[in-house]
Design an enzyme around this catalytic site. Structure first.
Site, short mmCIF file in Angstrom:
data_model
loop_
_atom_site.label_atom_id
_atom_site.label_comp_id
_atom_site.label_asym_id
_atom_site.label_seq_id
_atom_site.Cartn_x
_atom_site.Cartn_y
_atom_site.Cartn_z
N ASP A 1 -27.14 -11.72 -5.64
CA ASP A 1 -27.74 -10.84 -6.62
C ASP A 1 -26.58 -10.17 -7.35
OD1 ASP A 1 -29.63 -9.46 -8.07
OD2 ASP A 1 -30.78 -8.82 -6.32
N HIS B 1 -30.95 -1.95 -6.89
CA HIS B 1 -30.24 -1.67 -8.13
C HIS B 1 -29.54 -0.32 -8.03
CE1 HIS B 1 -33.28 -4.57 -9.63
NE2 HIS B 1 -32.32 -4.94 -10.44
#
Length: 442
Positions: free
Chosen positions: A341, A269
């Site tokens: 993702d 992230h």
């Protein structure tokens, strides 16, 4: 949609006939429009010099209630007929799952659905208010999509434990590590079934779960207890059981994060993880649960933003022709839906241009691009794919390949844009969740 012509299911042949006669889509008419605007970041070591991903565009239809469990697949000719009735713009839109802002339907979200033909929406905790308000949002999204060629994927990360997005009215489901401590796959399957019931009450149809990563690095900052454990056999038997519970409960399961996020020490992230592992090492550990899931006909696989320099030094897994095209599609023989993702995560956003990365990922073999944050960013990705096809950087046949997989999966689960009823407390599976947790000893 009306009761006689459904988007999917037993009336597919009739829908196909409508497409061939009208050339305006599966369930209705409409003209392709250009696209609006949208605003952007979401999984893992110090990034290397960024690779340069290659630079690299449907008429509409009405709605159906999701089936309790997957249905038989349509024939190649039926899906092919539907695709031939779609515009390039509509086909490209099907390849994007995007995020929205806030807890209510706004104009930007309406525009994105109407003008970019987005194939799906991902919802986060910040998108959910109370139970009634949250279901109203889902129903409004479905209504906004009513003129498009296929129902929406309505997705969420509802793993259990700390990755739980649904409103507070739902009883908490524990993390995967807690479930694995029972060493009882039947309880993992029951967890999957309970998760499916939660999502269906909300009108959702896709769960980005279960996690099939083997948490082999105790310092892993992003997987941890989201994993079923450190042992490949445990992760495999518990993960596949959870996958089965979701699927048989009528919810699409997306296993993640191929080829394996369990040995990283950086959260993707935030930044790009780098793992110096050769293919043989991945085969002997990380691939084991994914290989088993493929053998069990998993619905979809999410690919991680991790750079494996010993396998492909030029691109992370999510953009890699070697990892997606040669290994996942080739060596492992997977022909189902592949999804990235979130492309707005730091691993990609910091090291690669998001639109360029999206095009590279499609060239590598990805079917769905997850753009979880930013209306503008989703539009940039959409525009980039259109431009890439129009420029000849990506062949339209490559787009058709992905759209075929996407529509086949939507048909399999008989997805629908029909609204769901606002649930009451009695409609929630909370009592069953509490009873199940007692079996876990929790």
């Amino acid at each position: 949609m009306n009761g006689s012509v459904k988007r999917y299911g037993g009336t597919l042949a009739l829908a196909l006939l409508m497409v061939l006669v009208s050339a305006c889509g599966w369930w209705g008419s409409g003209d392709p429009v250009s696209a609006p605007t949208a605003s952007s970041a979401s999984h893992s070591e110090t990034p290397s010099a960024p690779a340069s991903p290659p630079t690299s565009e449907s008429t509409p239809p009405p709605s159906v209630t999701p089936s309790a469990s997957p249905t038989a697949s349509p024939t190649e000719d039926e899906i092919g007929g539907i695709i031939s009735g779609m515009t390039l713009e509509q086909k490209v839109g099907q390849m994007i799952i995007a995020g929205i802002d806030g807890t209510r339907m706004d104009q930007a979200a309406k525009d994105m659905i109407a003008e970019q033909y987005i194939g799906g929406i991902i919802l986060y905790k910040d998108n959910f208010s109370n139970l009634a308000g949250s279901v109203k949002l889902v129903n409004d999204l479905k209504k906004a999509n009513s003129g498009n060629p296929a129902p929406l994927f309505l997705s969420v990360d509802q793993e259990g434990g700390k990755v739980s997005r649904l409103p507070k009215e739902f009883a908490q489901i524990p993390d995967n590590r807690t479930v694995a401590s029972s060493n009882n796959p039947a309880l993992a399957e029951e967890m999957g079934a309970l998760l499916a019931r939660e999502l269906k009450v909300m009108g959702l149809n896709v769960n980005f779960a279960p996690v099939l990563d083997i948490n082999s690095n105790p310092k892993n900052p992003v997987i941890g207890r989201r994993s079923f454990g450190t042992d490949a056999d445990v992760v495999t038997k518990m993960g596949l059981a959870a996958m089965k519970g979701l699927s048989e409960g009528g919810v699409i399961s997306v296993v993640k994060h191929f080829p394996g996020h369990g040995d990283t020490s950086v959260d993707s992230h935030l930044d790009l993880p780098i793992l110096f592992k050769a293919t043989e090492q991945l085969q002997s550990l990380e691939w084991i649960p994914f290989k088993a899931a493929i053998e069990e006909n998993t619905d979809a696989i999410m690919v991680a933003h991790i750079l494996f320099p010993l396998i492909d030094s030029s691109a992370p897994a999510s953009l890699s022709k070697v990892i997606i095209g040669e290994q996942l599609r080739g060596t492992l023989g997977y022909d189902g839906v592949v999804i990235t993702d979130d492309l707005t995560m730091g691993a990609i956003a910091k090291s690669y241009g998001i639109p360029q990365a999206a095009a590279a990922s499609v060239e590598a073999g990805t079917d769905i691009l997850l753009v979880a944050h930013g209306y503008d960013t989703a539009k940039e990705v959409y525009d980039k794919l259109l431009q890439s096809v129009r420029n000849g950087d990506i062949e339209e046949a490559r787009i058709d390949e992905s759209v075929r997989r996407i529509l086949t999966l939507k048909h399999k689960y008989n997805l629908s844009d029909e609204p769901v009823a606002i649930p009451t407390a009695a409609n929630l599976p909370n009592d069953d969740i509490i009873s199940w947790k007692k079996k876990l000893g929790g």
